[in-house]
Design a protein around this motif. Structure first.
Motif, mmCIF file in Angstrom:
data_model
loop_
_atom_site.group_PDB
_atom_site.id
_atom_site.type_symbol
_atom_site.label_atom_id
_atom_site.label_comp_id
_atom_site.label_asym_id
_atom_site.label_seq_id
_atom_site.Cartn_x
_atom_site.Cartn_y
_atom_site.Cartn_z
ATOM 1 N N ASN A 1 48.481 47.619 68.414
ATOM 2 C CA ASN A 1 47.383 47.228 69.290
ATOM 3 C C ASN A 1 46.469 46.246 68.565
ATOM 4 O OD1 ASN A 1 44.927 47.141 70.693
ATOM 5 N ND2 ASN A 1 45.258 49.175 71.547
ATOM 6 N N PRO A 2 46.204 45.056 69.144
ATOM 7 C CA PRO A 2 45.353 44.076 68.462
ATOM 8 C C PRO A 2 43.975 44.626 68.094
ATOM 9 C CG PRO A 2 46.476 43.049 70.309
ATOM 10 C CD PRO A 2 46.764 44.519 70.394
ATOM 11 N N LEU A 3 43.415 45.511 68.941
ATOM 12 C CA LEU A 3 42.104 46.075 68.623
ATOM 13 C C LEU A 3 42.180 47.007 67.409
ATOM 14 C CD1 LEU A 3 40.541 46.847 72.116
ATOM 15 C CD2 LEU A 3 39.823 45.110 70.469
ATOM 16 N N ASP A 4 43.332 47.692 67.240
ATOM 17 C CA ASP A 4 43.499 48.536 66.053
ATOM 18 C C ASP A 4 43.556 47.679 64.796
ATOM 19 O OD1 ASP A 4 43.548 50.770 67.652
ATOM 20 O OD2 ASP A 4 45.743 50.906 67.725
ATOM 21 N N LEU A 5 44.277 46.565 64.890
ATOM 22 C CA LEU A 5 44.365 45.648 63.747
ATOM 23 C C LEU A 5 42.995 45.059 63.430
ATOM 24 C CD1 LEU A 5 47.675 43.764 64.618
ATOM 25 C CD2 LEU A 5 47.358 45.627 62.986
ATOM 26 N N LEU A 6 42.261 44.712 64.490
ATOM 27 C CA LEU A 6 40.922 44.172 64.289
ATOM 28 C C LEU A 6 40.025 45.196 63.605
ATOM 29 C CD1 LEU A 6 38.715 42.043 64.722
ATOM 30 C CD2 LEU A 6 38.367 42.979 67.023
ATOM 31 N N LEU A 7 40.110 46.453 64.048
ATOM 32 C CA LEU A 7 39.272 47.500 63.462
ATOM 33 C C LEU A 7 39.577 47.673 61.973
ATOM 34 C CD1 LEU A 7 37.154 49.714 63.907
ATOM 35 C CD2 LEU A 7 39.021 51.274 64.504
ATOM 36 N N GLN A 8 40.842 47.612 61.606
ATOM 37 C CA GLN A 8 41.209 47.721 60.194
ATOM 38 C C GLN A 8 40.583 46.603 59.382
ATOM 39 O OE1 GLN A 8 45.498 47.934 59.814
ATOM 40 N NE2 GLN A 8 45.660 49.486 61.409
ATOM 41 N N ARG A 9 40.663 45.379 59.903
ATOM 42 C CA ARG A 9 40.116 44.233 59.188
ATOM 43 C C ARG A 9 38.593 44.315 59.096
ATOM 44 N NH1 ARG A 9 40.738 39.652 61.909
ATOM 45 N NH2 ARG A 9 40.208 38.463 60.045
ATOM 46 N N ILE A 10 37.954 44.803 60.168
ATOM 47 C CA ILE A 10 36.496 44.955 60.150
ATOM 48 C C ILE A 10 36.079 45.956 59.077
ATOM 49 C CG2 ILE A 10 34.496 45.797 61.445
ATOM 50 C CD1 ILE A 10 35.901 44.800 63.996
ATOM 51 N N CYS B 1 35.523 36.307 66.482
ATOM 52 C CA CYS B 1 35.553 36.804 67.858
ATOM 53 C C CYS B 1 34.126 37.101 68.310
ATOM 54 C CB CYS B 1 36.433 38.052 67.971
ATOM 55 S SG CYS B 1 35.819 39.486 67.063
ATOM 56 N N SER B 2 33.982 37.563 69.526
ATOM 57 C CA SER B 2 32.660 37.829 70.074
ATOM 58 C C SER B 2 32.148 39.204 69.620
ATOM 59 C CB SER B 2 32.696 37.796 71.602
ATOM 60 O OG SER B 2 33.483 38.851 72.107
ATOM 61 N N VAL B 3 30.835 39.391 69.709
ATOM 62 C CA VAL B 3 30.226 40.680 69.380
ATOM 63 C C VAL B 3 30.797 41.782 70.270
ATOM 64 C CG1 VAL B 3 28.057 41.982 69.480
ATOM 65 C CG2 VAL B 3 28.091 39.698 68.447
ATOM 66 N N ARG B 4 31.035 41.449 71.524
ATOM 67 C CA ARG B 4 31.574 42.447 72.466
ATOM 68 C C ARG B 4 32.921 42.999 71.986
ATOM 69 N NH1 ARG B 4 34.649 42.692 77.185
ATOM 70 N NH2 ARG B 4 35.179 40.486 77.060
ATOM 71 N N TYR B 5 33.765 42.150 71.391
ATOM 72 C CA TYR B 5 35.060 42.616 70.898
ATOM 73 C C TYR B 5 34.906 43.524 69.684
ATOM 74 C CZ TYR B 5 38.346 40.306 73.964
ATOM 75 O OH TYR B 5 39.095 39.961 75.050
ATOM 76 N N ILE B 6 33.871 43.284 68.889
ATOM 77 C CA ILE B 6 33.618 44.189 67.770
ATOM 78 C C ILE B 6 33.286 45.584 68.294
ATOM 79 C CG2 ILE B 6 32.175 44.621 65.746
ATOM 80 C CD1 ILE B 6 34.017 42.191 65.489
ATOM 81 N N TYR B 7 32.433 45.641 69.328
ATOM 82 C CA TYR B 7 32.083 46.941 69.916
ATOM 83 C C TYR B 7 33.310 47.595 70.553
ATOM 84 C CZ TYR B 7 27.056 46.644 69.187
ATOM 85 O OH TYR B 7 25.810 46.621 68.609
ATOM 86 N N ARG B 8 34.163 46.802 71.191
ATOM 87 C CA ARG B 8 35.374 47.355 71.796
ATOM 88 C C ARG B 8 36.287 47.963 70.737
ATOM 89 N NH1 ARG B 8 38.777 43.789 75.703
ATOM 90 N NH2 ARG B 8 40.011 45.700 75.537
ATOM 91 N N ALA B 9 36.394 47.306 69.592
ATOM 92 C CA ALA B 9 37.247 47.824 68.521
ATOM 93 C C ALA B 9 36.760 49.175 68.020
ATOM 94 C CB ALA B 9 37.304 46.816 67.375
ATOM 95 N N PHE B 10 35.449 49.405 68.083
ATOM 96 C CA PHE B 10 34.877 50.650 67.570
ATOM 97 C C PHE B 10 34.836 51.763 68.621
ATOM 98 C CE2 PHE B 10 33.525 48.342 63.860
ATOM 99 C CZ PHE B 10 33.478 49.326 62.878
ATOM 100 N N GLU B 11 35.264 51.488 69.840
ATOM 101 C CA GLU B 11 35.228 52.527 70.866
ATOM 102 C C GLU B 11 36.050 53.742 70.460
ATOM 103 O OE1 GLU B 11 36.474 50.651 74.449
ATOM 104 O OE2 GLU B 11 34.534 49.666 74.809
#
Length: 315
Positions: A204-213, A237-247
């Motif tokens: 999942n791209p959001l999982d990968l993003l969360l790892q990198r964050i 990416c946008s701030v909104r995507y950062i919040y989505r990754a942390f959901e």
């Protein structure tokens, strides 16, 4: 009111302000115009969900990207450059890639490069978050990936979509921009990873993003100014995507940062001497603005002051 809000989300610059906005949006790049007229430079840029699309009109110049992602504030994204007018070439990884009308090049700006615009140019630049592309595709970008609209149908579609989006950008709300941005990501994934279809499923791209964050947060934890905006900029990416990754964490990004700081503080206090100076040093080393702020936050989290925690040797 709606039209005003839409236009506020569009960034633009011209003339002497061009280079400054370029560094702000594209990372630690250096522009050299030589005898060319820098005043003829113009750009318009907007976020499309997790992507950023920019239109540039520039006199001849050279872009040096030796350290484009050197700092924590520099966007960590893959770049896709479409040349609509003029001639340019990209040198990276030992490859000299000419760019002409209706051609595109995809490259990784974390690797040193030089973009030589030998004539005045019109370009569209799409920045995609690194996590949006398959890992195997990223690994290929030790050298630029090139395509031409005359021979590649996906390239034609993407070029047309990018061009029409820039013409309509002032009339698109955030949801529509995000949808268009995702379509562009899908097109790029298809272009660059067409032969990866038989590969194992991509996470999942959001999982990968969360790892990198999380990796980025830990590396920058000492910075008092560490913020969601800074993280979004670094991730491209946008701030909104950062919040989505942390959901999935059931925490906001800010809560995660402060919780991680307190966890690390508690661990360090176990080995600390417990005197005021050392406790203050731990607090400042983990990004707390003051000893009082640290003590309040620590007591709220653990029910004890930092010195009490140390003395009790609670694990």
């Amino acid at each position: 009111m709606m039209a005003s809000a839409l236009h506020k989300s569009i960034e633009s610059a011209s003339g002497r302000e061009f280079a400054g906005l370029a560094r702000n949006l594209f990372g630690n790049v250096r522009l050299e115009f030589g005898a060319a007229d820098e005043k003829r430079s113009r750009m318009v840029s907007a976020m499309l969900g997790a992507c950023r699309l920019t239109r540039l009109e520039v006199d001849r110049h050279i872009v040096f990207g030796e350290h484009a992602t050197a700092g924590p504030d520099d966007p960590d994204s893959i770049k896709l450059l479409v040349q609509t007018e003029g001639d340019a070439c990209l040198d990276q990884g030992g490859l000299h890639a000419p760019i002409s009308a209706d051609a595109l090049v995809i490259y990784d700006p974390s690797r040193p490069y030089m973009l030589t615009n030998s004539t005045p140019v019109r370009q569209l630049l799409l920045q995609l978050p690194r996590h949006a592309l398959p890992h195997a595709a990223i690994e290929r970008l030790t050298r630029p990936f090139t395509a031409h609209a005359e021979y590649d149908g996906m390239c034609r579609i993407l070029l047309s979509l990018m061009d029409s989006t820039m013409h309509e950008i002032g009339h698109l709300d955030a949801a529509r921009r995000s949808s268009v941005g995702q379509t562009m990501v899908d097109l790029v994934r298809t272009m660059i990873g067409a032969d990866l279809q038989q590969a194992r499923p991509i996470a999942n791209p959001l999982d990968l993003l969360l790892q990198r964050i999380k990796i980025f947060i830990e590396s920058e934890l000492a910075r008092p100014d560490l913020s969601v905006t800074m993280i979004a900029r670094r991730m491209g990416c946008s701030v909104r995507y950062i919040y989505r990754a942390f959901e999935v964490e059931c925490l906001t990004p800010s809560d995660y940062i402060w919780d991680l700081r307190l966890q690390k503080a508690a661990a360090r206090l176990r080995d600390a001497g417990g005197y005021a100076g050392e406790i203050s040093g731990i607090a400042f080393a983990l990004g707390f603005s003051s000893s009082a702020h640290f003590s309040r936050a620590f007591r709220h989290r653990y029910g004890l002051s930092p010195s009490q925690w140390r003395k009790a040797r609670i694990s």
